[in-house]
Design a protein around this motif. Structure first.
Motif, PDB file in Angstrom:
ATOM      1  N   GLN A  22       0.827  -1.201   0.000  1.00  0.00           N
ATOM      2  CA  GLN A  22       0.000   0.000   0.000  1.00  0.00           C
ATOM      3  C   GLN A  22       0.865   1.256   0.000  1.00  0.00           C
ATOM      4  N   GLN A  23       1.955   1.239   0.770  1.00  0.00           N
ATOM      5  CA  GLN A  23       2.839   2.394   0.826  1.00  0.00           C
ATOM      6  C   GLN A  23       3.551   2.599  -0.510  1.00  0.00           C
ATOM      7  N   ALA A  24       3.958   1.503  -1.155  1.00  0.00           N
ATOM      8  CA  ALA A  24       4.622   1.609  -2.451  1.00  0.00           C
ATOM      9  C   ALA A  24       3.688   2.219  -3.495  1.00  0.00           C
ATOM     10  N   ILE A  25       2.417   1.884  -3.432  1.00  0.00           N
ATOM     11  CA  ILE A  25       1.440   2.449  -4.357  1.00  0.00           C
ATOM     12  C   ILE A  25       1.273   3.945  -4.098  1.00  0.00           C
ATOM     13  N   LYS A  26       1.268   4.338  -2.818  1.00  0.00           N
ATOM     14  CA  LYS A  26       1.137   5.758  -2.484  1.00  0.00           C
ATOM     15  C   LYS A  26       2.357   6.551  -2.957  1.00  0.00           C
ATOM     16  N   LEU A  27       3.536   5.939  -2.925  1.00  0.00           N
ATOM     17  CA  LEU A  27       4.755   6.642  -3.348  1.00  0.00           C
ATOM     18  C   LEU A  27       4.688   7.052  -4.814  1.00  0.00           C
ATOM     19  N   LEU A  28       3.996   6.276  -5.629  1.00  0.00           N
ATOM     20  CA  LEU A  28       3.916   6.585  -7.058  1.00  0.00           C
ATOM     21  C   LEU A  28       3.205   7.909  -7.305  1.00  0.00           C
ATOM     22  N   ALA A  29       2.208   8.231  -6.469  1.00  0.00           N
ATOM     23  CA  ALA A  29       1.414   9.439  -6.685  1.00  0.00           C
ATOM     24  C   ALA A  29       2.077  10.691  -6.132  1.00  0.00           C
ATOM     25  N   GLU A  34       7.343  16.044  -2.506  1.00  0.00           N
ATOM     26  CA  GLU A  34       6.627  15.291  -1.474  1.00  0.00           C
ATOM     27  C   GLU A  34       7.415  14.065  -1.053  1.00  0.00           C
ATOM     28  N   ILE A  35       8.122  13.444  -2.000  1.00  0.00           N
ATOM     29  CA  ILE A  35       8.987  12.314  -1.670  1.00  0.00           C
ATOM     30  C   ILE A  35      10.108  12.760  -0.740  1.00  0.00           C
ATOM     31  N   GLU A  36      10.633  13.957  -0.967  1.00  0.00           N
ATOM     32  CA  GLU A  36      11.707  14.480  -0.124  1.00  0.00           C
ATOM     33  C   GLU A  36      11.240  14.618   1.324  1.00  0.00           C
ATOM     34  N   LEU A 345      11.807   3.055  -3.685  1.00  0.00           N
ATOM     35  CA  LEU A 345      12.158   4.310  -4.345  1.00  0.00           C
ATOM     36  C   LEU A 345      12.812   4.052  -5.699  1.00  0.00           C
ATOM     37  N   ASP A 346      13.650   3.020  -5.769  1.00  0.00           N
ATOM     38  CA  ASP A 346      14.273   2.680  -7.042  1.00  0.00           C
ATOM     39  C   ASP A 346      13.227   2.237  -8.058  1.00  0.00           C
ATOM     40  N   GLN A 347      12.264   1.426  -7.609  1.00  0.00           N
ATOM     41  CA  GLN A 347      11.202   0.975  -8.508  1.00  0.00           C
ATOM     42  C   GLN A 347      10.333   2.144  -8.947  1.00  0.00           C
ATOM     43  N   ARG A 348      10.093   3.092  -8.027  1.00  0.00           N
ATOM     44  CA  ARG A 348       9.306   4.283  -8.375  1.00  0.00           C
ATOM     45  C   ARG A 348       9.997   5.081  -9.479  1.00  0.00           C
ATOM     46  N   SER A 394      -1.975   6.266 -13.970  1.00  0.00           N
ATOM     47  CA  SER A 394      -2.675   7.430 -13.421  1.00  0.00           C
ATOM     48  C   SER A 394      -1.953   7.983 -12.196  1.00  0.00           C
ATOM     49  N   ARG A 395      -1.468   7.081 -11.335  1.00  0.00           N
ATOM     50  CA  ARG A 395      -0.740   7.540 -10.142  1.00  0.00           C
ATOM     51  C   ARG A 395       0.594   8.188 -10.534  1.00  0.00           C
ATOM     52  N   VAL A 396       1.261   7.614 -11.504  1.00  0.00           N
ATOM     53  CA  VAL A 396       2.563   8.146 -11.915  1.00  0.00           C
ATOM     54  C   VAL A 396       2.415   9.555 -12.481  1.00  0.00           C
ATOM     55  N   THR A 397       1.349   9.820 -13.218  1.00  0.00           N
ATOM     56  CA  THR A 397       1.182  11.112 -13.874  1.00  0.00           C
ATOM     57  C   THR A 397       0.526  12.160 -12.986  1.00  0.00           C
ATOM     58  N   SER A 398       0.173  11.820 -11.759  1.00  0.00           N
ATOM     59  CA  SER A 398      -0.462  12.771 -10.846  1.00  0.00           C
ATOM     60  C   SER A 398       0.596  13.630 -10.155  1.00  0.00           C
ATOM     61  N   ASN A 399       0.362  14.940 -10.124  1.00  0.00           N
ATOM     62  CA  ASN A 399       1.205  15.895  -9.381  1.00  0.00           C
ATOM     63  C   ASN A 399       2.658  15.876  -9.834  1.00  0.00           C
TER      64      ASN A 399
END
Length: 494
Positions: A22-29, A34-36, A345-348, A394-399
């Motif tokens: 679930q956390q990995a999915i949230k990281l994509l968006a 925000e990742i920093e 993070l690497d996968q993201r 969709s998550r990757v292209t958000s924000n």
């Protein structure tokens, strides 16, 4: 039917969403900024995490993806298989050498961007962009500095309260009755103090509506005669362009009416905007797109993405000391969490690069020739091309934003609906149609184009579009109808 107890063995399949998944999915968006923030929180919570430069033996950062113009193996290049990627570790003469970020400048991603560093504060040796921030005084501070010498005591308290209720455009957002009830003073006294506030600079500040704001500026310019007062009291007629009725109400001729309108046009409807408010935050791109000699380069903005490492030396040191069962389990959990975060993070990064590279591949005509050549594109089409689920794209292209020679764009900008071509050819993007409408209206001159005329002109350009669609796009761009534009043109020529 037997009611006796028994044991049954059944085999089923199920998808379990673990907390880590679930956390990995949230990281994509999340965007890079925000990742920093997320990484900073994780480093504070987990002592085995740190930021820094990786050793040569560690896994490398996600390298820039090079999309060659002649790409018979493009799918292999975009699949994330580094063995299929062309070598990027060459000399400067080839303009294709490995870099850690766009700030290094060797890859050519800085060309056309005018940036030496992508971070919000600039690089270590580059200029600090924060030094150029607007340091002007705010509207409230400017008003408070003026009101002090003019009133005192209770009147000063009322004035300060009135100033606090003035918005950034300079308008009073509450009524004098509300202020009087709140402070327990007569409404007449509040109105007297308000007149003092309305005498401050900038002229028109403290007004309760547009008519009062313009009237204050007309009085300051000594132009508030009965005719101007009637004109300001009937701004709705002026907005509709009903000049005949206005001339009758104001009892003036064409020349006087034109002079009054020119005077009103010189006033400021939002006087408070002259003074600094909260500066608009600059958009920091998450990706850089640049054209090279061999194709397109897609690179993450690593200047806003800190490198996360697992401090294995500290882990070994903790393991060598005395431990209880609980502390040993805690240390194991922290190591597992740290390893998972680095991999996530690497996968993201790889996923973002993969999606962005496919967008560049699909919208190459836009990057070469502009918005008129933007193609219709859907999330499903990109997802199918890269072998991912539509929700992941969709998550990757958000924000997230990309920067290229044509400017900075949100990734969602490249996903638009399509308009059929009039000649049966390839469909065109809705953004391209909007751009064509904007150009036609911008060049219409004295002959105002109706929506029906716009449809005919667009069909002549090859766009198969209905009148209601033209009206919808025109309204979405904030462009008035032909009647509204004709009245506006009449006011300009008055």
């Amino acid at each position: 039917m037997s009611l006796a107890p028994r044991l049954d063995l059944r085999q089923t399949q199920s998808l379990v969403m673990t907390p880590q998944l679930q956390q990995a999915i949230k990281l994509l968006a999340l965007s890079n900024l925000e990742i920093e923030v997320f990484i900073a929180e994780e480093i504070e919570r987990n002592p085995l995490l740190e930021t820094g430069t990786a050793e040569p033996s560690d896994a490398p950062d996600a390298e820039p993806v090079l999309i060659a113009e002649e790409r018979p193996s493009a799918d292999a290049i975009l699949s994330g298989d580094t063995a299929a990627e062309p070598s990027l570790d060459l000399d400067y003469a080839t303009e294709s050498h490995q870099q850690d970020s766009v700030a290094d400048g060797g890859f050519g991603l800085d060309g056309g961007l005018g940036m030496a560093g992508a971070g919000p504060g600039g690089s270590e040796d580059g200029p600090d962009l924060d030094a150029f921030a607007d340091t002007s005084v705010s509207l409230h501070d400017h008003l408070l500095a003026q009101i002090g010498p003019l009133v005192s005591g209770v009147d000063l308290l009322i004035a300060q309260h009135l100033i606090d209720q003035i918005d950034e455009t300079g308008y009073l957002t509450v009524t004098t009755r509300e202020i009087a009830d709140r402070l327990g003073v007569p409404i007449v006294r509040v109105q007297e103090v308000l007149r003092v506030v309305q005498s401050l600079d900038p002229t028109g500040v403290g007004a309760r509506d547009l008519a009062e704001c313009l009237a204050l500026q007309a009085k300051e310019a000594d132009r508030y005669d009965p005719c101007m007062a009637r004109l300001i009291d009937n701004l709705d007629l002026l907005a509709r362009g009903d000049l005949t009725r206005l001339k009758r109400l104001c009892q003036v001729d064409d020349e006087d009416m034109a002079d009054m309108i020119r005077e009103l046009r010189g006033y400021d409807p939002k006087p408070g905007c002259r003074y600094g408010g909260e500066p608009a935050p600059a958009v920091v791109p998450d990706l850089f797109i640049a054209r090279t000699k061999t194709g397109w380069a897609v690179e993450l903005n690593n200047a806003t993405l800190p490198r996360v490492l697992v401090n294995r030396g500290y882990y070994t040191e903790l393991c060598s000391g005395p431990q209880t069962k609980a502390s040993k389990q805690w240390l194991t959990d922290q190591l597992a969490g740290a390893n998972w975060l680095v991999k996530a993070l690497d996968q993201r990064q790889r996923t973002i690069i993969k999606v962005a590279a496919e967008i560049v591949k699909q919208q190459e005509a836009f990057f070469l020739r502009g918005v008129q050549h933007l193609r219709p594109l859907t999330l499903a089409r990109v997802a199918e091309a890269i072998g991912m689920h539509e929700s992941t794209v969709s998550r990757v292209t958000s924000n997230k934003y990309l920067s290229c020679a044509r400017g900075t764009f949100e990734l969602k900008y490249f996903f638009t609906s399509g308009i059929a071509s009039a000649d049966g050819g390839e469909a065109v993007s809705a953004e391209a149609v909007k751009q064509a409408i904007r150009q036609l209206i911008g060049q219409e001159g004295d002959k105002i184009l109706s929506d029906d005329t716009l449809v005919e002109l667009l069909q002549a350009k090859g766009f198969d579009i209905a009148r209601r669609t033209v009206a919808k796009y025109r309204e979405a761009m904030g462009i008035g109808s032909s009647v509204q534009r004709r009245r506006a043109r009449a006011l300009v020529g008055a």
